[in-house]
Design an enzyme around this catalytic site. Sequence first.
Site, PDB file in Angstrom:
ATOM      1  N   SER A  14     -70.687 -53.448  89.650  1.00  0.00           N
ATOM      2  CA  SER A  14     -71.564 -54.606  89.813  1.00  0.00           C
ATOM      3  C   SER A  14     -72.960 -54.222  90.272  1.00  0.00           C
ATOM      4  CB  SER A  14     -70.940 -55.585  90.808  1.00  0.00           C
ATOM      5  OG  SER A  14     -69.710 -56.061  90.321  1.00  0.00           O
ATOM      6  N   ALA A  15     -73.098 -53.156  91.040  1.00  0.00           N
ATOM      7  CA  ALA A  15     -74.411 -52.690  91.469  1.00  0.00           C
ATOM      8  C   ALA A  15     -74.846 -51.428  90.732  1.00  0.00           C
ATOM      9  CB  ALA A  15     -74.418 -52.433  92.976  1.00  0.00           C
ATOM     10  N   GLU A  35     -68.521 -42.753  86.048  1.00  0.00           N
ATOM     11  CA  GLU A  35     -67.561 -43.854  86.161  1.00  0.00           C
ATOM     12  C   GLU A  35     -66.159 -43.327  85.906  1.00  0.00           C
ATOM     13  OE1 GLU A  35     -65.252 -46.944  86.457  1.00  0.00           O
ATOM     14  OE2 GLU A  35     -67.356 -47.066  87.064  1.00  0.00           O
ATOM     15  N   ALA A  36     -65.235 -43.691  86.793  1.00  0.00           N
ATOM     16  CA  ALA A  36     -63.854 -43.215  86.660  1.00  0.00           C
ATOM     17  C   ALA A  36     -63.141 -43.840  85.473  1.00  0.00           C
ATOM     18  CB  ALA A  36     -63.077 -43.499  87.951  1.00  0.00           C
ATOM     19  N   HIS A 543     -62.738 -60.024  97.837  1.00  0.00           N
ATOM     20  CA  HIS A 543     -64.130 -59.997  98.302  1.00  0.00           C
ATOM     21  C   HIS A 543     -64.352 -58.966  99.401  1.00  0.00           C
ATOM     22  CE1 HIS A 543     -64.696 -64.444  96.846  1.00  0.00           C
ATOM     23  NE2 HIS A 543     -64.651 -63.570  95.857  1.00  0.00           N
TER      24      HIS A 543
END
Length: 610
Positions: A14-15, A35-36, A543
């Site tokens: 997301s970031a 990225e995994a 969250h």
Amino acid sequence: MGSTYDYVIVGAGSAGAVVAARLTEDPDVRVCLLEAGGPPPPAELMPAAVASLQNDPSTDWMFTGDAGGVGKGLVGGRMMVPRGKMLGGSSGINYMAYVRGHPGDFDAWAEGGAEGWSYAEVLPYFLKAEGFVHSTELHPDLEAHADDGPVGVSVREPILPASTQFVDAAGATGMKQGDYNGADRREASGVASLFQTTTKDGKRSSTFHAYLEPVMDRENLTVVTGALVERIVLEGAGGDVRATGVAYRTDDGGHAEVSAGTEVVLCAGAIGSPHVLLLSGVGARDELAAAGVECVVDLPDVGRHLKDHLHTPLMFAADGIGETMTEVAMSLGPDALRAPAGPLPADPADDVDLPEPLAAAKAEAERRLGEWFTTGKGLASSSLYDAVAFFSTGLGDAHTHDAQIGFLACGYTPGIWEAVFRIPPTAFFEDPDAFLDPTKAQVVILPNPVQPHSEGTVTLASADAAVPPRIDLNYFDDPHDVRVMVAVMRKALEIAAAWPGGGLGDPVVPPHLAQAHGWEPGTEPSDALLEDMARHYALTVYHETSTCRIGDVVDPQLRVRGIDRLRVADASVMPNVVSGNTNAATIMIGEKAAEMIASEHGVRLHRIVG
């Protein structure tokens, strides 16, 4: 690989996707994004298919955590902690609620020492990201929205009657109907609305689709998938430690390293970022030693102060109001109707001689799928997490709304309740097959305290990066959170009673709890029963935040304390969890981080808003 870049970014979520896309606007800046996971699967694009992305090791890290004071009725007593494992990260597996938070959340951050993070200072970054699509079904605060950003923000089409009924019912309890991402969020009485979602033309607008997909062919951007980060490469000692690169494990089990000439930016999320720091020797010295990791920088707050939201599902029979799972499955296309769960053959090759009713069902499923794909309309256009209310219980946290109530317009299947939510249907429902009959409709109201006082931890279970960290969620450690949960559940029941047409009736009360508390249908549940329901069946709202929070682990510029050339930019830096769904605020953090980096190092961005 062994290459050198200006920036190495860990995590394309997301970031991280935001930071990578923004920094590579300058053609002279070289970025490597690790990225995994891999590219998102086709189902990621369809909002209504969201539940299928959890418990899939190709898209979900599939973490679980110790639930602390809740989870008594969950499978194994463990809480699911889904985290996106693909380009787009958790913005590719979430329920797409676009919620910024209460303005008071950010002002409290700034007042607590997070200089530059007040609401007035973060709003430009929310607007920079937002591509708001106007709808006659919303009452938007036009000054609080922008329509030229990359992230689609819209409401579903068509609007579900049940969702507008929820908003009307909340209004009947005294809440305003308005824009929870605008000035109406400051309403003392609360605000209710259809959900604004990160969708565009009925498709998911994850950070992969919004930021990365359009720029994947940039020559100065290298995206490496299947990269399991093992550690940040740190050089120096004492007061002169700096990040110089990242070591990672490849899909085939090999080892590789990339160097960063300017900075390493850690964007692995509220679970992943503290995990990577700990693996790198950054954390509490004694805990690192216990896991067999040499301490490079003694930073005890790494992995501390974990915050998360909980909601307790209140489910109601709602024929004629909610959406049946038969209708939902039909809208997902023929594959959703295939055996073993559905009536169509498991192998499409066996469709040749279908009986007329099944042939008609297949044709209708194909029509609906085609309608969604070409127009973005239909049941497939939303996660069915469709409406929301925010308000204050009056029990504290006066700077913000401390309560959120979400609305789910369907009831799901026994398989989803057990496999995704970890709630055994045979314990929760008296007769799960009858109640969750796919031809019958249900709705779920989700009371959710959004300013928890309890804090959890993320710690090392092993020095091996492939071993998940230990996640202790510690829910209800602070008795305040129990009081607020019961109050929000009471408000949810008030909304159910105010439902147009005479109310929704009784919620599902698990039989064993009804017996333990002497509850009978048609009677008011006691506070003790509501608390017991929460302690057994409250669920994460996905969250997790604050495990590398500003002030303890990073400074307000997001630079890791005691380490040069290393920054963290994701939900882990939030000083406290925002009062609502966290994805929009995480995207904002990515936008603000990119400008901070650009300002410090002379990177030329297309547009500066800070």
